[in-house]
Scaffold this motif. Sequence first.
Motif, mmCIF file in Angstrom:
data_model
loop_
_atom_site.group_PDB
_atom_site.id
_atom_site.type_symbol
_atom_site.label_atom_id
_atom_site.label_comp_id
_atom_site.label_asym_id
_atom_site.label_seq_id
_atom_site.Cartn_x
_atom_site.Cartn_y
_atom_site.Cartn_z
ATOM 1 N N PRO A 1 -4.603 0.711 -5.622
ATOM 2 C CA PRO A 1 -4.605 -0.546 -6.398
ATOM 3 C C PRO A 1 -3.979 -1.719 -5.646
ATOM 4 C CG PRO A 1 -3.992 1.288 -7.804
ATOM 5 C CD PRO A 1 -4.036 1.822 -6.396
ATOM 6 N N ALA A 2 -2.906 -1.459 -4.912
ATOM 7 C CA ALA A 2 -2.261 -2.526 -4.155
ATOM 8 C C ALA A 2 -3.147 -2.974 -2.996
ATOM 9 C CB ALA A 2 -0.908 -2.053 -3.623
ATOM 10 N N ARG A 3 -3.779 -2.012 -2.319
ATOM 11 C CA ARG A 3 -4.642 -2.391 -1.197
ATOM 12 C C ARG A 3 -5.843 -3.198 -1.671
ATOM 13 N NH1 ARG A 3 -2.831 2.732 0.655
ATOM 14 N NH2 ARG A 3 -4.536 3.817 -0.395
ATOM 15 N N THR B 1 5.827 -5.458 -16.495
ATOM 16 C CA THR B 1 5.016 -4.350 -15.980
ATOM 17 C C THR B 1 3.853 -4.021 -16.919
ATOM 18 O OG1 THR B 1 6.514 -2.742 -17.017
ATOM 19 C CG2 THR B 1 6.946 -3.326 -14.706
ATOM 20 N N GLY B 2 3.588 -4.906 -17.882
ATOM 21 C CA GLY B 2 2.500 -4.666 -18.827
ATOM 22 C C GLY B 2 1.145 -5.040 -18.241
ATOM 23 N N HIS C 1 1.580 -3.947 -10.927
ATOM 24 C CA HIS C 1 2.842 -4.221 -11.628
ATOM 25 C C HIS C 1 3.221 -3.050 -12.540
ATOM 26 C CE1 HIS C 1 1.739 -8.773 -11.280
ATOM 27 N NE2 HIS C 1 2.104 -8.248 -10.122
ATOM 28 N N ALA C 2 2.222 -2.400 -13.125
ATOM 29 C CA ALA C 2 2.489 -1.250 -13.994
ATOM 30 C C ALA C 2 3.165 -0.109 -13.228
ATOM 31 C CB ALA C 2 1.185 -0.754 -14.624
ATOM 32 N N LEU C 3 3.050 -0.135 -11.901
ATOM 33 C CA LEU C 3 3.698 0.864 -11.053
ATOM 34 C C LEU C 3 5.056 0.376 -10.551
ATOM 35 C CD1 LEU C 3 0.542 1.862 -8.972
ATOM 36 C CD2 LEU C 3 1.497 3.054 -10.956
ATOM 37 N N GLY D 1 0.817 -1.207 0.000
ATOM 38 C CA GLY D 1 0.000 0.000 0.000
ATOM 39 C C GLY D 1 0.849 1.255 0.000
ATOM 40 N N ALA D 2 1.950 1.243 0.753
ATOM 41 C CA ALA D 2 2.840 2.397 0.788
ATOM 42 C C ALA D 2 3.519 2.616 -0.562
ATOM 43 C CB ALA D 2 3.895 2.208 1.881
ATOM 44 N N MET D 3 3.757 1.536 -1.285
ATOM 45 C CA MET D 3 4.452 1.660 -2.572
ATOM 46 C C MET D 3 3.514 1.983 -3.719
ATOM 47 S SD MET D 3 7.470 -1.246 -2.585
ATOM 48 C CE MET D 3 6.440 -2.667 -2.212
#
Length: 218
Positions: free
Chosen positions: A29-31, A86-87, A199-201, A23-25
């Motif tokens: 979207p991650a959360r 990262t696609g 992954h795109a991030l 979440g920090a990174m």
Amino acid sequence: MPGFHRHIRDAIRINRQRRPVYGAMAGGPARRASDLLIRTEYLCLPFAAVFDRRARRFNEAGIPIVQDDFVSMEGIRDPHDPPRYTGRAGQGEFAALGGQLNDYKRSLAGRAKALDFDRAAGDTAQMLTAVAERETRCEAHFAMVWHLLESIGLAAVNAIRFAEQSSGETRSLSRDLLLFEARGMRTAVTLDRRAQEVHALGVGIIVNDLPAIPFPAA
């Protein structure tokens, strides 16, 4: 004791620890990806306990069914490792993958009900090859689909050994395990779609959180 329930419990613990890291990174979207993953794992827990109970009498006789069908969470990658790809696959790619997986699930159901574990393993190996080709073409990870397929493949290969050790008594349990795992395929696709946003991030959620499964070697 190793088994399905412990595997899921360990996964929940690790993914809860990693949720704030991702979440920090990568923020929302991650959360969202972490929340779906953890929620799905919690839903699996009661079913995992049933499989472990069904396996207990065989385990006590020295036949490690279910125990050997799930691998340790040790050795997973660091959450800060970047993903290889990262696609983000397009809607058409996901639709095509969904169609392939539906065909695979129908074939697997037939193999499992016929107790044909050798062909079930072969079908799974072919599906893994198709997923690998799609990942390369899209430069995108389908890590949860890959993980679930490897898990099914390992269980299919193990089913042959366990049936020999038990004079065929383990076959119905192996059949039911394959059918249960295959039910998770739609959620796996959804998880991969959400993970690709992350992954795109440049953040390797799910890719970093799954242990290697020795199905190809098996």
